[in-house]
Motif scaffolding. Sequence first.
Motif, mmCIF file in Angstrom:
data_model
loop_
_atom_site.group_PDB
_atom_site.id
_atom_site.type_symbol
_atom_site.label_atom_id
_atom_site.label_comp_id
_atom_site.label_asym_id
_atom_site.label_seq_id
_atom_site.Cartn_x
_atom_site.Cartn_y
_atom_site.Cartn_z
ATOM 1 N N THR A 48 0.830 -1.204 0.000
ATOM 2 C CA THR A 48 0.000 0.000 0.000
ATOM 3 C C THR A 48 0.862 1.251 0.000
ATOM 4 O OG1 THR A 48 -1.745 -1.178 1.189
ATOM 5 C CG2 THR A 48 -1.822 1.226 1.241
ATOM 6 N N ALA A 49 1.894 1.273 0.830
ATOM 7 C CA ALA A 49 2.774 2.439 0.900
ATOM 8 C C ALA A 49 3.521 2.650 -0.411
ATOM 9 C CB ALA A 49 3.766 2.272 2.052
ATOM 10 N N ILE A 50 4.056 1.584 -0.975
ATOM 11 C CA ILE A 50 4.823 1.702 -2.218
ATOM 12 C C ILE A 50 3.916 2.118 -3.381
ATOM 13 C CG2 ILE A 50 6.124 0.383 -3.945
ATOM 14 C CD1 ILE A 50 7.317 -1.202 -1.547
ATOM 15 N N VAL A 51 2.734 1.533 -3.466
ATOM 16 C CA VAL A 51 1.812 1.872 -4.554
ATOM 17 C C VAL A 51 1.366 3.329 -4.457
ATOM 18 C CG1 VAL A 51 -0.515 1.431 -5.452
ATOM 19 C CG2 VAL A 51 1.037 -0.468 -5.020
ATOM 20 N N THR A 52 1.040 3.803 -3.248
ATOM 21 C CA THR A 52 0.634 5.207 -3.126
ATOM 22 C C THR A 52 1.789 6.139 -3.484
ATOM 23 O OG1 THR A 52 1.113 5.213 -0.747
ATOM 24 C CG2 THR A 52 -1.170 4.796 -1.413
ATOM 25 N N GLY A 53 3.009 5.773 -3.110
ATOM 26 C CA GLY A 53 4.172 6.584 -3.479
ATOM 27 C C GLY A 53 4.404 6.615 -4.979
ATOM 28 N N LEU A 54 4.270 5.464 -5.616
ATOM 29 C CA LEU A 54 4.476 5.405 -7.065
ATOM 30 C C LEU A 54 3.356 6.109 -7.825
ATOM 31 C CD1 LEU A 54 5.835 1.769 -7.502
ATOM 32 C CD2 LEU A 54 7.106 3.923 -7.589
#
Length: 95
Positions: A48-54
């Motif tokens: 979730t964190a990586i996807v929102t950052g990307l």
Amino acid sequence: MNNKRPYVSESHEGKPIFEWIVLFAVLGGAVLAGLGHTMAATAIFAATAIVTGLIRLLLKDRSPWKIRSVGFDTFIGVGLGIGLLVVYFSIQILI
């Protein structure tokens, strides 16, 4: 008198539906963690964190996920996701 003033409301930032999706992902991870499935919970939190950052990096001002600047949001999102995975797996190595 200057009619241009900074926004103080969050109504112009983010998309509530996307924020609800992130909330449900975090709640799902919390439930899994509570049930003892820590690896799955960590994977959900990290993803979730990586996807929102990307998403913030790729869509920039059109992103449904806005907190601060594009660089800050991307760094925090991707860094948190990778950091969670590194900490989880380093703990697993020590056990």
